[in-house]
Design a protein around this motif. Structure first.
Motif, PDB file in Angstrom:
ATOM      1  N   ASN A 195       9.330   4.682   3.448  1.00 33.78           N
ATOM      2  CA  ASN A 195       8.737   4.915   4.379  1.00 33.78           C
ATOM      3  C   ASN A 195      10.373   4.075   5.614  1.00 33.78           C
ATOM      4  O   ASN A 195      11.411   3.863   4.955  1.00 33.78           O
ATOM      5  CB  ASN A 195       7.764   3.033   4.552  1.00 33.78           C
ATOM      6  CG  ASN A 195       6.372   3.776   4.457  1.00 33.78           C
ATOM      7  OD1 ASN A 195       6.126   4.157   3.374  1.00 33.78           O
ATOM      8  ND2 ASN A 195       5.880   3.704   4.669  1.00 33.78           N
ATOM      9  N   HIS A 254       7.837   7.904   8.354  1.00 35.03           N
ATOM     10  CA  HIS A 254       8.355   8.138   6.913  1.00 35.03           C
ATOM     11  C   HIS A 254      10.091   8.887   6.950  1.00 35.03           C
ATOM     12  O   HIS A 254      10.306   8.766   7.954  1.00 35.03           O
ATOM     13  CB  HIS A 254       7.226   8.796   6.491  1.00 35.03           C
ATOM     14  CG  HIS A 254       6.750   8.412   5.758  1.00 35.03           C
ATOM     15  ND1 HIS A 254       6.458   7.997   4.456  1.00 35.03           N
ATOM     16  CD2 HIS A 254       5.139   7.824   6.243  1.00 35.03           C
ATOM     17  CE1 HIS A 254       5.112   7.550   4.121  1.00 35.03           C
ATOM     18  NE2 HIS A 254       4.690   7.194   5.686  1.00 35.03           N
ATOM     19  N   HIS A 266       4.614   4.161  12.598  1.00 36.45           N
ATOM     20  CA  HIS A 266       4.615   4.209  10.986  1.00 36.45           C
ATOM     21  C   HIS A 266       5.408   5.133  10.859  1.00 36.45           C
ATOM     22  O   HIS A 266       5.167   7.113  11.433  1.00 36.45           O
ATOM     23  CB  HIS A 266       2.838   4.858  11.298  1.00 36.45           C
ATOM     24  CG  HIS A 266       2.756   3.978   9.156  1.00 36.45           C
ATOM     25  ND1 HIS A 266       2.106   3.623   8.460  1.00 36.45           N
ATOM     26  CD2 HIS A 266       3.400   5.532   8.844  1.00 36.45           C
ATOM     27  CE1 HIS A 266       2.303   3.979   7.163  1.00 36.45           C
ATOM     28  NE2 HIS A 266       2.414   4.910   6.584  1.00 36.45           N
ATOM     29  N   ARG A 318       0.910  -1.226  -0.083  1.00 36.72           N
ATOM     30  CA  ARG A 318      -0.052   0.191   0.101  1.00 36.72           C
ATOM     31  C   ARG A 318       0.916   1.062  -0.331  1.00 36.72           C
ATOM     32  O   ARG A 318       0.840   1.641  -0.930  1.00 36.72           O
ATOM     33  CB  ARG A 318      -0.981  -0.264   1.136  1.00 36.72           C
ATOM     34  CG  ARG A 318      -2.349   0.766   1.198  1.00 36.72           C
ATOM     35  CD  ARG A 318      -2.227   2.259   1.585  1.00 36.72           C
ATOM     36  NE  ARG A 318      -1.156   2.253   2.946  1.00 36.72           N
ATOM     37  CZ  ARG A 318      -1.230   3.664   3.324  1.00 36.72           C
ATOM     38  NH1 ARG A 318      -1.135   4.390   3.069  1.00 36.72           N
ATOM     39  NH2 ARG A 318      -0.568   3.672   4.683  1.00 36.72           N
ATOM     40  N   ASP A 319       1.153   1.289   1.150  1.00 37.05           N
ATOM     41  CA  ASP A 319       2.404   2.653   0.830  1.00 37.05           C
ATOM     42  C   ASP A 319       3.421   2.817  -0.049  1.00 37.05           C
ATOM     43  O   ASP A 319       3.971   3.788  -0.813  1.00 37.05           O
ATOM     44  CB  ASP A 319       2.443   2.975   2.572  1.00 37.05           C
ATOM     45  CG  ASP A 319       2.867   4.618   3.224  1.00 37.05           C
ATOM     46  OD1 ASP A 319       1.894   5.076   2.322  1.00 37.05           O
ATOM     47  OD2 ASP A 319       2.672   5.075   4.133  1.00 37.05           O
TER      48      ASP A 319
HETATM   49 ZN    ZN Z   1       2.918   6.505   5.561  1.00 39.45          ZN
END
Ligand code: ZN
Length: 539
Positions: free
Chosen positions: A241, A207, A205, A12-13
Protein backbone atom coordinates in the motif's frame (compact mmCIF):
# COMPACT_ATOMS: atom_id res chain seq x y z
CA UNK A 1 -2.63 24.97 8.43
CA UNK A 2 -4.95 22.44 6.84
CA UNK A 3 -5.12 19.07 8.48
CA UNK A 4 -4.94 15.89 6.42
CA UNK A 5 -6.49 12.90 8.16
CA UNK A 6 -4.46 9.73 8.42
CA UNK A 7 -6.33 6.47 8.05
CA UNK A 8 -4.06 3.58 8.87
CA UNK A 9 -4.87 0.15 7.48
CA UNK A 10 -1.69 -1.68 8.57
CA UNK A 11 -3.84 -4.03 10.64
CA UNK A 12 -6.16 -4.88 7.74
CA UNK A 13 -4.66 -4.26 4.26
CA UNK A 14 -1.12 -4.47 5.70
CA UNK A 15 -1.81 -7.99 6.92
CA UNK A 16 -2.40 -9.03 3.29
CA UNK A 17 1.38 -8.92 2.78
CA UNK A 18 2.67 -12.40 2.13
CA UNK A 19 5.31 -12.19 4.86
CA UNK A 20 3.43 -10.17 7.48
CA UNK A 21 1.24 -11.67 10.14
CA UNK A 22 0.39 -10.16 13.48
CA UNK A 23 -0.91 -11.89 16.56
CA UNK A 24 -3.84 -10.32 18.36
CA UNK A 25 -1.41 -8.95 20.97
CA UNK A 26 0.74 -7.42 18.22
CA UNK A 27 -2.30 -5.75 16.70
CA UNK A 28 -3.27 -4.21 20.02
CA UNK A 29 0.26 -2.91 20.59
CA UNK A 30 0.36 -1.40 17.11
CA UNK A 31 -3.03 0.25 17.68
CA UNK A 32 -1.74 1.85 20.87
CA UNK A 33 1.42 3.02 19.14
CA UNK A 34 -0.49 4.52 16.20
CA UNK A 35 -2.85 6.27 18.59
CA UNK A 36 0.03 7.81 20.54
CA UNK A 37 1.61 8.83 17.24
CA UNK A 38 -1.51 10.79 16.26
CA UNK A 39 -3.15 8.70 13.54
CA UNK A 40 -6.81 9.72 13.15
CA UNK A 41 -8.30 6.36 12.13
CA UNK A 42 -7.15 2.80 12.73
CA UNK A 43 -8.74 0.14 10.57
CA UNK A 44 -8.59 -2.94 12.77
CA UNK A 45 -9.59 -5.68 10.37
CA UNK A 46 -12.46 -7.43 8.66
CA UNK A 47 -14.67 -8.79 11.43
CA UNK A 48 -16.55 -11.08 9.04
CA UNK A 49 -13.38 -12.67 7.73
CA UNK A 50 -11.62 -14.25 10.71
CA UNK A 51 -11.95 -14.81 14.44
CA UNK A 52 -8.72 -12.96 15.25
CA UNK A 53 -10.13 -9.75 13.79
CA UNK A 54 -13.36 -10.20 15.73
CA UNK A 55 -11.23 -10.68 18.89
CA UNK A 56 -9.38 -7.45 18.12
CA UNK A 57 -12.57 -5.39 18.12
CA UNK A 58 -13.60 -7.01 21.38
CA UNK A 59 -10.29 -6.08 23.06
CA UNK A 60 -9.58 -2.71 21.44
CA UNK A 61 -12.55 -1.17 23.26
CA UNK A 62 -10.68 -1.54 26.54
CA UNK A 63 -7.48 0.07 25.29
CA UNK A 64 -8.44 3.62 26.10
CA UNK A 65 -7.22 5.14 22.85
CA UNK A 66 -6.95 8.90 23.25
CA UNK A 67 -6.99 10.13 19.72
CA UNK A 68 -7.70 7.54 17.04
CA UNK A 69 -11.13 6.26 16.01
CA UNK A 70 -11.30 2.56 15.26
CA UNK A 71 -12.85 1.41 11.98
CA UNK A 72 -14.16 -2.01 11.02
CA UNK A 73 -13.88 -2.99 7.37
CA UNK A 74 -16.21 -4.98 5.15
CA UNK A 75 -17.99 -4.92 1.83
CA UNK A 76 -21.39 -3.83 0.52
CA UNK A 77 -24.26 -6.30 0.85
CA UNK A 78 -24.52 -9.19 -1.54
CA UNK A 79 -26.75 -8.72 -4.56
CA UNK A 80 -30.22 -10.20 -4.19
CA UNK A 81 -30.52 -10.11 -0.39
CA UNK A 82 -31.48 -7.42 2.09
CA UNK A 83 -28.94 -5.65 4.29
CA UNK A 84 -30.56 -7.17 7.37
CA UNK A 85 -29.96 -10.66 5.97
CA UNK A 86 -26.35 -9.97 4.98
CA UNK A 87 -23.95 -11.83 7.27
CA UNK A 88 -21.01 -9.47 6.61
CA UNK A 89 -22.92 -6.31 7.41
CA UNK A 90 -24.17 -7.98 10.58
CA UNK A 91 -20.62 -8.77 11.66
CA UNK A 92 -19.59 -5.18 10.95
CA UNK A 93 -22.24 -3.85 13.31
CA UNK A 94 -21.34 -6.42 15.93
CA UNK A 95 -17.79 -4.99 16.00
CA UNK A 96 -19.40 -1.88 17.58
CA UNK A 97 -16.88 0.58 16.17
CA UNK A 98 -17.60 4.30 15.77
CA UNK A 99 -16.54 4.02 12.12
CA UNK A 100 -17.39 1.44 9.49
CA UNK A 101 -15.73 1.34 6.10
CA UNK A 102 -17.28 -0.61 3.27
CA UNK A 103 -15.86 -1.29 -0.13
CA UNK A 104 -18.03 -1.35 -3.26
CA UNK A 105 -17.45 -1.63 -6.99
CA UNK A 106 -17.18 1.47 -9.16
CA UNK A 107 -15.64 0.03 -12.36
CA UNK A 108 -18.21 -1.05 -14.92
CA UNK A 109 -16.30 -4.00 -16.42
CA UNK A 110 -15.94 -6.15 -13.27
CA UNK A 111 -19.51 -5.30 -12.28
CA UNK A 112 -20.79 -6.74 -15.53
CA UNK A 113 -18.31 -9.58 -16.02
CA UNK A 114 -17.35 -10.65 -12.49
CA UNK A 115 -20.33 -9.72 -10.31
CA UNK A 116 -22.57 -10.21 -13.37
CA UNK A 117 -25.19 -7.75 -12.28
CA UNK A 118 -26.68 -4.74 -14.05
CA UNK A 119 -24.95 -1.42 -13.44
CA UNK A 120 -28.15 -0.02 -11.94
CA UNK A 121 -28.27 -2.92 -9.47
CA UNK A 122 -24.71 -2.08 -8.36
CA UNK A 123 -25.80 1.49 -7.58
CA UNK A 124 -28.62 0.08 -5.45
CA UNK A 125 -26.24 -2.23 -3.59
CA UNK A 126 -24.04 0.76 -2.70
CA UNK A 127 -26.91 3.04 -1.69
CA UNK A 128 -28.67 0.37 0.40
CA UNK A 129 -25.54 -0.70 2.25
CA UNK A 130 -24.42 2.83 3.11
CA UNK A 131 -27.90 3.89 4.21
CA UNK A 132 -28.32 0.76 6.36
CA UNK A 133 -25.00 1.27 8.15
CA UNK A 134 -25.62 4.98 8.65
CA UNK A 135 -28.72 4.12 10.68
CA UNK A 136 -26.44 2.40 13.21
CA UNK A 137 -23.02 4.03 12.96
CA UNK A 138 -21.73 7.65 13.23
CA UNK A 139 -19.28 7.52 10.42
CA UNK A 140 -19.55 5.42 7.29
CA UNK A 141 -16.69 5.57 4.83
CA UNK A 142 -17.31 4.29 1.33
CA UNK A 143 -14.20 2.82 -0.33
CA UNK A 144 -14.70 3.26 -4.07
CA UNK A 145 -12.93 0.15 -5.34
CA UNK A 146 -11.11 0.51 -8.68
CA UNK A 147 -12.28 4.11 -8.91
CA UNK A 148 -9.40 5.27 -11.10
CA UNK A 149 -9.71 2.36 -13.51
CA UNK A 150 -13.46 2.87 -13.47
CA UNK A 151 -13.11 6.56 -14.22
CA UNK A 152 -10.93 5.80 -17.27
CA UNK A 153 -13.32 3.10 -18.47
CA UNK A 154 -16.64 4.83 -17.83
CA UNK A 155 -16.48 8.15 -15.99
CA UNK A 156 -20.27 8.45 -15.88
CA UNK A 157 -20.73 5.14 -14.09
CA UNK A 158 -17.80 5.65 -11.70
CA UNK A 159 -19.12 9.06 -10.65
CA UNK A 160 -22.69 7.69 -10.41
CA UNK A 161 -21.38 5.17 -7.84
CA UNK A 162 -19.90 8.02 -5.78
CA UNK A 163 -23.18 9.94 -5.95
CA UNK A 164 -25.11 6.86 -4.81
CA UNK A 165 -22.86 6.59 -1.74
CA UNK A 166 -23.01 10.33 -1.03
CA UNK A 167 -26.79 10.53 -1.30
CA UNK A 168 -27.17 7.51 0.98
CA UNK A 169 -25.21 9.33 3.69
CA UNK A 170 -21.56 8.27 3.38
CA UNK A 171 -19.53 10.59 5.59
CA UNK A 172 -16.41 10.25 3.44
CA UNK A 173 -15.74 8.67 0.07
CA UNK A 174 -12.33 7.15 -0.40
CA UNK A 175 -11.08 6.82 -3.97
CA UNK A 176 -9.13 3.58 -4.38
CA UNK A 177 -6.39 2.72 -6.84
CA UNK A 178 -7.01 -0.94 -6.11
CA UNK A 179 -4.72 -2.37 -8.82
CA UNK A 180 -2.04 0.19 -8.04
CA UNK A 181 -1.40 0.91 -11.71
CA UNK A 182 -2.36 4.58 -12.00
CA UNK A 183 -0.01 7.49 -12.47
CA UNK A 184 -0.23 10.81 -10.58
CA UNK A 185 -1.71 12.76 -13.48
CA UNK A 186 -4.66 10.32 -13.87
CA UNK A 187 -5.24 10.36 -10.13
CA UNK A 188 -5.30 14.16 -9.99
CA UNK A 189 -7.75 14.44 -12.91
CA UNK A 190 -10.15 11.81 -11.56
CA UNK A 191 -9.98 13.25 -8.02
CA UNK A 192 -10.94 16.69 -9.33
CA UNK A 193 -13.86 15.14 -11.22
CA UNK A 194 -14.99 13.37 -8.04
CA UNK A 195 -14.83 16.63 -6.15
CA UNK A 196 -17.04 18.29 -8.71
CA UNK A 197 -19.51 15.37 -8.57
CA UNK A 198 -20.04 15.09 -4.79
CA UNK A 199 -19.75 17.44 -1.85
CA UNK A 200 -18.78 14.68 0.62
CA UNK A 201 -15.10 14.86 1.73
CA UNK A 202 -12.76 12.60 -0.24
CA UNK A 203 -9.99 10.22 0.77
CA UNK A 204 -7.34 8.37 -1.23
CA UNK A 205 -6.28 4.71 -0.97
CA UNK A 206 -3.42 3.65 -3.24
CA UNK A 207 -1.58 0.46 -3.94
CA UNK A 208 2.03 0.43 -5.06
CA UNK A 209 2.11 -1.83 -8.12
CA UNK A 210 3.65 0.90 -10.29
CA UNK A 211 5.74 2.20 -7.37
CA UNK A 212 3.66 5.36 -7.37
CA UNK A 213 1.41 4.85 -4.34
CA UNK A 214 3.01 7.68 -2.36
CA UNK A 215 3.15 10.01 -5.39
CA UNK A 216 -0.49 9.20 -6.24
CA UNK A 217 -1.59 9.88 -2.65
CA UNK A 218 0.13 13.27 -2.73
CA UNK A 219 -1.42 14.06 -6.12
CA UNK A 220 -4.89 13.27 -4.75
CA UNK A 221 -4.33 15.51 -1.74
CA UNK A 222 -3.23 18.33 -4.02
CA UNK A 223 -6.42 17.75 -6.01
CA UNK A 224 -8.57 18.04 -2.90
CA UNK A 225 -8.57 14.76 -0.94
CA UNK A 226 -8.53 15.33 2.83
CA UNK A 227 -7.76 11.80 4.03
CA UNK A 228 -4.95 9.43 3.12
CA UNK A 229 -5.26 5.71 3.70
CA UNK A 230 -2.08 3.69 3.86
CA UNK A 231 0.09 1.41 5.97
CA UNK A 232 3.22 1.86 8.04
CA UNK A 233 6.25 0.92 5.92
CA UNK A 234 3.95 0.27 2.96
CA UNK A 235 2.94 -3.24 4.04
CA UNK A 236 0.19 -4.70 1.88
CA UNK A 237 -0.59 -7.33 -0.69
CA UNK A 238 1.42 -7.67 -3.89
CA UNK A 239 3.70 -4.60 -3.94
CA UNK A 240 2.07 -3.06 -0.90
CA UNK A 241 0.00 0.00 0.00
CA UNK A 242 0.98 3.65 0.10
CA UNK A 243 3.68 3.95 2.73
CA UNK A 244 2.25 6.29 5.34
CA UNK A 245 5.70 7.11 6.71
CA UNK A 246 6.67 8.76 3.42
CA UNK A 247 3.21 10.22 2.85
CA UNK A 248 3.22 11.93 6.24
CA UNK A 249 6.75 13.30 5.88
CA UNK A 250 6.03 14.62 2.38
CA UNK A 251 2.72 16.23 3.29
CA UNK A 252 4.08 17.80 6.40
CA UNK A 253 7.64 18.76 5.46
CA UNK A 254 7.22 19.49 1.75
CA UNK A 255 3.67 20.78 1.44
CA UNK A 256 3.28 22.38 4.85
CA UNK A 257 0.11 20.41 5.63
CA UNK A 258 -0.51 18.99 9.08
CA UNK A 259 -0.95 15.26 9.79
CA UNK A 260 0.58 14.77 13.25
CA UNK A 261 2.12 17.23 15.74
CA UNK A 262 5.80 18.05 14.95
CA UNK A 263 6.95 16.30 18.14
CA UNK A 264 5.14 13.15 16.97
CA UNK A 265 6.78 13.43 13.55
CA UNK A 266 10.10 13.19 15.36
CA UNK A 267 9.09 9.66 16.44
CA UNK A 268 8.37 8.54 12.86
CA UNK A 269 11.43 6.32 12.65
CA UNK A 270 10.64 4.71 15.99
CA UNK A 271 7.07 3.96 14.88
CA UNK A 272 8.29 2.48 11.59
CA UNK A 273 10.84 0.28 13.34
CA UNK A 274 8.39 -0.82 16.02
CA UNK A 275 5.95 -2.08 13.37
CA UNK A 276 8.79 -3.87 11.55
CA UNK A 277 9.88 -5.47 14.77
CA UNK A 278 6.40 -6.77 15.56
CA UNK A 279 6.17 -8.09 12.00
CA UNK A 280 9.53 -9.78 12.62
CA UNK A 281 11.03 -8.00 9.64
CA UNK A 282 14.41 -6.39 9.31
CA UNK A 283 13.80 -2.64 8.73
CA UNK A 284 14.61 -1.59 5.18
CA UNK A 285 17.83 0.43 5.33
CA UNK A 286 17.01 2.36 2.21
CA UNK A 287 13.47 3.29 3.21
CA UNK A 288 13.10 7.03 2.52
CA UNK A 289 13.06 9.28 5.58
CA UNK A 290 13.22 6.52 8.22
CA UNK A 291 15.77 3.98 6.89
CA UNK A 292 19.12 4.07 8.63
CA UNK A 293 20.80 4.74 5.26
CA UNK A 294 18.51 7.65 4.46
CA UNK A 295 21.06 10.14 5.79
CA UNK A 296 24.22 8.03 5.66
CA UNK A 297 27.30 9.32 3.90
CA UNK A 298 30.06 7.11 2.70
CA UNK A 299 32.26 8.78 0.09
CA UNK A 300 35.02 10.87 1.68
CA UNK A 301 34.13 13.90 -0.45
CA UNK A 302 30.47 13.84 0.55
CA UNK A 303 31.43 13.49 4.19
CA UNK A 304 33.69 16.52 4.04
CA UNK A 305 30.90 18.47 2.31
CA UNK A 306 28.06 17.58 4.71
CA UNK A 307 30.24 18.60 7.61
CA UNK A 308 30.51 22.07 6.13
CA UNK A 309 26.89 22.28 4.97
CA UNK A 310 24.55 19.34 5.50
CA UNK A 311 21.97 20.62 2.99
CA UNK A 312 24.26 19.75 0.10
CA UNK A 313 23.41 16.03 0.37
CA UNK A 314 20.40 15.98 2.73
CA UNK A 315 16.94 17.06 1.60
CA UNK A 316 15.63 17.57 5.15
CA UNK A 317 17.05 17.81 8.65
CA UNK A 318 17.06 14.10 9.68
CA UNK A 319 16.00 14.83 13.27
CA UNK A 320 12.60 16.06 12.06
CA UNK A 321 11.60 12.43 11.41
CA UNK A 322 13.65 10.95 14.24
CA UNK A 323 16.48 9.88 11.99
CA UNK A 324 20.08 11.01 12.17
CA UNK A 325 23.02 11.69 9.97
CA UNK A 326 25.51 8.83 9.84
CA UNK A 327 28.98 8.68 8.51
CA UNK A 328 29.85 5.21 7.37
CA UNK A 329 33.14 3.64 8.18
CA UNK A 330 34.01 1.89 5.02
CA UNK A 331 36.90 1.22 2.75
CA UNK A 332 36.06 4.56 1.17
CA UNK A 333 36.78 6.24 4.48
CA UNK A 334 38.80 9.36 4.27
CA UNK A 335 40.39 11.03 7.24
CA UNK A 336 37.38 13.33 7.64
CA UNK A 337 35.16 10.26 8.26
CA UNK A 338 37.39 9.17 11.13
CA UNK A 339 37.44 12.64 12.62
CA UNK A 340 33.65 12.86 12.38
CA UNK A 341 33.17 9.42 13.88
CA UNK A 342 35.56 10.13 16.72
CA UNK A 343 33.60 13.26 17.55
CA UNK A 344 30.48 11.11 17.91
CA UNK A 345 32.34 9.29 20.69
CA UNK A 346 33.41 12.54 22.29
CA UNK A 347 37.02 12.40 21.02
CA UNK A 348 38.30 15.52 19.28
CA UNK A 349 40.82 14.61 16.63
CA UNK A 350 42.85 16.70 14.31
CA UNK A 351 42.80 15.11 10.85
CA UNK A 352 46.56 15.63 10.59
CA UNK A 353 47.25 13.73 13.82
CA UNK A 354 49.46 10.74 12.92
CA UNK A 355 47.16 8.59 15.08
CA UNK A 356 44.37 9.25 12.58
CA UNK A 357 46.51 7.90 9.77
CA UNK A 358 47.35 4.84 11.89
CA UNK A 359 43.71 4.22 12.72
CA UNK A 360 42.66 4.59 9.11
CA UNK A 361 45.30 2.13 8.04
CA UNK A 362 44.19 -0.41 10.63
CA UNK A 363 40.54 0.10 9.72
CA UNK A 364 41.18 -0.52 6.02
CA UNK A 365 43.12 -3.64 6.82
CA UNK A 366 40.32 -5.00 9.03
CA UNK A 367 37.66 -4.13 6.47
CA UNK A 368 39.57 -5.99 3.76
CA UNK A 369 39.29 -9.06 6.01
CA UNK A 370 35.52 -8.69 6.30
CA UNK A 371 35.07 -6.56 9.41
CA UNK A 372 32.31 -4.03 9.22
CA UNK A 373 31.71 -1.49 11.93
CA UNK A 374 28.32 -0.23 10.89
CA UNK A 375 26.18 -1.73 13.61
CA UNK A 376 29.27 -2.61 15.67
CA UNK A 377 30.20 0.80 16.89
CA UNK A 378 31.33 -0.44 20.29
CA UNK A 379 34.02 -2.53 18.57
CA UNK A 380 35.02 0.58 16.64
CA UNK A 381 35.25 2.68 19.76
CA UNK A 382 37.48 0.09 21.41
CA UNK A 383 39.63 -0.03 18.29
CA UNK A 384 39.92 3.75 18.30
CA UNK A 385 40.82 3.84 21.99
CA UNK A 386 43.51 1.20 21.37
CA UNK A 387 45.01 3.13 18.44
CA UNK A 388 44.90 6.52 20.14
CA UNK A 389 45.34 5.90 23.82
CA UNK A 390 46.71 2.38 24.01
CA UNK A 391 43.51 1.11 25.68
CA UNK A 392 44.07 -2.45 26.86
CA UNK A 393 41.56 -5.09 27.75
CA UNK A 394 41.32 -5.71 31.47
CA UNK A 395 41.50 -9.49 31.20
CA UNK A 396 43.60 -11.88 29.13
CA UNK A 397 42.45 -15.14 27.57
CA UNK A 398 44.63 -18.13 28.20
CA UNK A 399 42.45 -20.51 26.23
CA UNK A 400 39.00 -21.99 25.65
CA UNK A 401 37.66 -25.35 24.60
CA UNK A 402 34.18 -26.15 23.31
CA UNK A 403 32.82 -29.69 23.15
CA UNK A 404 29.67 -30.59 21.25
CA UNK A 405 28.28 -34.04 21.77
CA UNK A 406 25.35 -35.70 20.07
CA UNK A 407 24.66 -39.22 21.27
CA UNK A 408 21.67 -40.24 19.18
CA UNK A 409 19.90 -39.07 16.06
CA UNK A 410 16.79 -37.89 17.91
CA UNK A 411 18.56 -36.32 20.89
CA UNK A 412 19.52 -32.66 21.15
CA UNK A 413 23.30 -32.17 21.27
CA UNK A 414 24.97 -31.16 24.53
CA UNK A 415 27.54 -28.41 24.62
CA UNK A 416 30.10 -27.64 27.25
CA UNK A 417 32.65 -24.84 27.19
CA UNK A 418 35.66 -24.41 29.44
CA UNK A 419 37.63 -21.23 29.64
CA UNK A 420 40.82 -20.07 31.30
CA UNK A 421 41.63 -16.41 31.70
CA UNK A 422 43.80 -14.07 33.70
CA UNK A 423 42.14 -11.29 35.66
CA UNK A 424 43.46 -7.75 36.27
CA UNK A 425 45.57 -8.80 39.26
CA UNK A 426 47.15 -11.79 37.46
CA UNK A 427 44.87 -14.32 39.12
CA UNK A 428 43.90 -17.19 36.80
CA UNK A 429 40.27 -18.27 36.57
CA UNK A 430 39.28 -21.63 35.12
CA UNK A 431 35.55 -22.10 34.50
CA UNK A 432 33.15 -24.44 32.71
CA UNK A 433 29.55 -23.97 31.63
CA UNK A 434 26.98 -25.82 29.54
CA UNK A 435 24.67 -24.28 26.99
CA UNK A 436 22.20 -25.09 24.26
CA UNK A 437 24.88 -24.46 21.63
CA UNK A 438 28.58 -23.60 21.42
CA UNK A 439 28.16 -19.83 21.49
CA UNK A 440 25.69 -19.99 24.36
CA UNK A 441 28.02 -22.23 26.38
CA UNK A 442 31.03 -20.05 25.65
CA UNK A 443 29.12 -16.89 26.57
CA UNK A 444 28.05 -18.41 29.87
CA UNK A 445 31.56 -19.65 30.72
CA UNK A 446 33.09 -16.27 29.90
CA UNK A 447 30.58 -14.39 32.03
CA UNK A 448 31.00 -16.82 34.90
CA UNK A 449 34.78 -16.35 34.82
CA UNK A 450 34.63 -12.56 34.50
CA UNK A 451 31.93 -11.94 37.10
CA UNK A 452 34.47 -12.97 39.71
CA UNK A 453 36.62 -9.96 38.88
CA UNK A 454 33.92 -7.61 37.59
CA UNK A 455 30.49 -8.15 39.17
CA UNK A 456 28.92 -5.54 36.83
CA UNK A 457 29.22 -8.07 33.97
CA UNK A 458 26.06 -9.65 35.34
CA UNK A 459 24.07 -6.61 34.15
CA UNK A 460 24.89 -7.32 30.51
CA UNK A 461 22.41 -9.23 28.43
CA UNK A 462 22.84 -10.51 24.92
CA UNK A 463 20.03 -9.02 22.84
CA UNK A 464 20.73 -10.16 19.32
CA UNK A 465 23.12 -12.44 17.52
CA UNK A 466 23.54 -12.38 13.75
CA UNK A 467 25.75 -14.49 11.55
CA UNK A 468 26.53 -13.55 7.99
CA UNK A 469 28.48 -15.70 5.55
CA UNK A 470 30.80 -13.47 3.53
CA UNK A 471 31.35 -14.02 -0.16
CA UNK A 472 29.85 -16.78 -2.23
CA UNK A 473 32.86 -19.05 -2.39
CA UNK A 474 34.15 -21.50 0.16
CA UNK A 475 30.87 -23.18 1.20
CA UNK A 476 31.11 -24.23 4.84
CA UNK A 477 34.74 -23.02 4.81
CA UNK A 478 33.73 -19.44 4.04
CA UNK A 479 34.51 -16.49 6.28
CA UNK A 480 31.70 -15.57 8.68
CA UNK A 481 30.95 -12.29 10.36
CA UNK A 482 29.15 -12.29 13.69
CA UNK A 483 27.35 -9.22 14.98
CA UNK A 484 26.26 -9.17 18.59
CA UNK A 485 24.04 -6.64 20.21
CA UNK A 486 24.27 -6.34 23.98
CA UNK A 487 22.67 -4.09 26.53
CA UNK A 488 22.35 -3.15 30.16
CA UNK A 489 19.76 -0.98 31.88
CA UNK A 490 21.19 2.19 30.29
CA UNK A 491 22.66 1.43 26.87
CA UNK A 492 22.75 -0.90 23.90
CA UNK A 493 25.91 -1.59 21.92
CA UNK A 494 27.02 -3.66 18.96
CA UNK A 495 30.23 -5.62 18.48
CA UNK A 496 31.70 -7.66 15.64
CA UNK A 497 33.94 -10.67 15.04
CA UNK A 498 35.20 -12.21 11.80
CA UNK A 499 36.80 -15.60 11.19
CA UNK A 500 36.64 -18.81 9.14
CA UNK A 501 35.58 -20.36 12.42
CA UNK A 502 32.12 -19.46 13.67
CA UNK A 503 33.06 -19.99 17.30
CA UNK A 504 36.15 -17.80 17.00
CA UNK A 505 34.14 -15.03 15.30
CA UNK A 506 31.52 -15.25 18.06
CA UNK A 507 34.24 -15.21 20.68
CA UNK A 508 35.73 -11.97 19.31
CA UNK A 509 32.34 -10.27 19.33
CA UNK A 510 31.52 -11.59 22.84
CA UNK A 511 34.83 -10.41 24.27
CA UNK A 512 34.39 -6.95 22.75
CA UNK A 513 30.84 -6.82 24.13
CA UNK A 514 31.97 -7.47 27.72
CA UNK A 515 35.15 -5.41 27.40
CA UNK A 516 33.04 -2.51 26.17
CA UNK A 517 30.81 -2.77 29.23
CA UNK A 518 33.87 -2.41 31.51
CA UNK A 519 35.29 0.40 29.37
CA UNK A 520 32.05 2.40 29.28
CA UNK A 521 31.37 2.00 33.01
CA UNK A 522 34.95 3.14 33.66
CA UNK A 523 34.42 6.15 31.40
CA UNK A 524 31.18 7.07 33.19
CA UNK A 525 32.90 6.79 36.58
CA UNK A 526 35.73 9.05 35.38
CA UNK A 527 33.27 11.62 34.11
CA UNK A 528 31.33 11.76 37.36
CA UNK A 529 34.60 11.96 39.33
CA UNK A 530 35.62 14.96 37.20
CA UNK A 531 32.36 16.80 37.88
CA UNK A 532 32.80 18.59 41.19
CA UNK A 533 29.78 18.46 43.48
CA UNK A 534 28.05 21.81 43.49
CA UNK A 535 27.57 23.44 46.85
CA UNK A 536 24.11 24.34 48.00
CA UNK A 537 22.38 21.54 46.12
CA UNK A 538 20.99 18.82 48.23
CA UNK A 539 20.56 16.21 49.32
ZN1 ZN B 1 -6.31 -1.82 -0.44
Amino acid sequence: MSVIQLYDTTLRDGCQSEDVSFTLEDKLRIAERLDAFGVHYIEGGWPGSNPRDAGFFERVRHLNLRHARVAAFGSTRRHGITCEADHNLGMLLRAETPVVTIVGRTWDLPVERDLRIALAANLEVIADSVAYLRRHVDEVIFDAEHFFDGYRSSPDFALACLRAAAEAGATLICLCDTRGGSIPDWVATATRAARAAVSVPLGIHCHNDAELAVANSIAAVQAGAVQVQGTINGFGERCGNANLCSVIANLQLKLGLSCVPPEALATLQAVAHCVDELANREPDKRQPYVGISAFAHKGGLHVAAVQRMREIYEHIEPGLVGNRQRVLLSDLSGRSNIVYKAREFGVDLDSHDPAVRRLLHELKELESRGYQFEGAEASFELLMQRALHGHERRFRLIGFRVIDEKRAEHEAPLTEATIMLEGPDGEVEHTAATGNGPVHALDRALRKALTKFFPEIEEVSLLDFKVRVLGTEGGTGAVVRVLIESGDSRDRWGTVGVSHNLIEASWQALVDALDYKLYKDGKAADESACTPARAGEGP
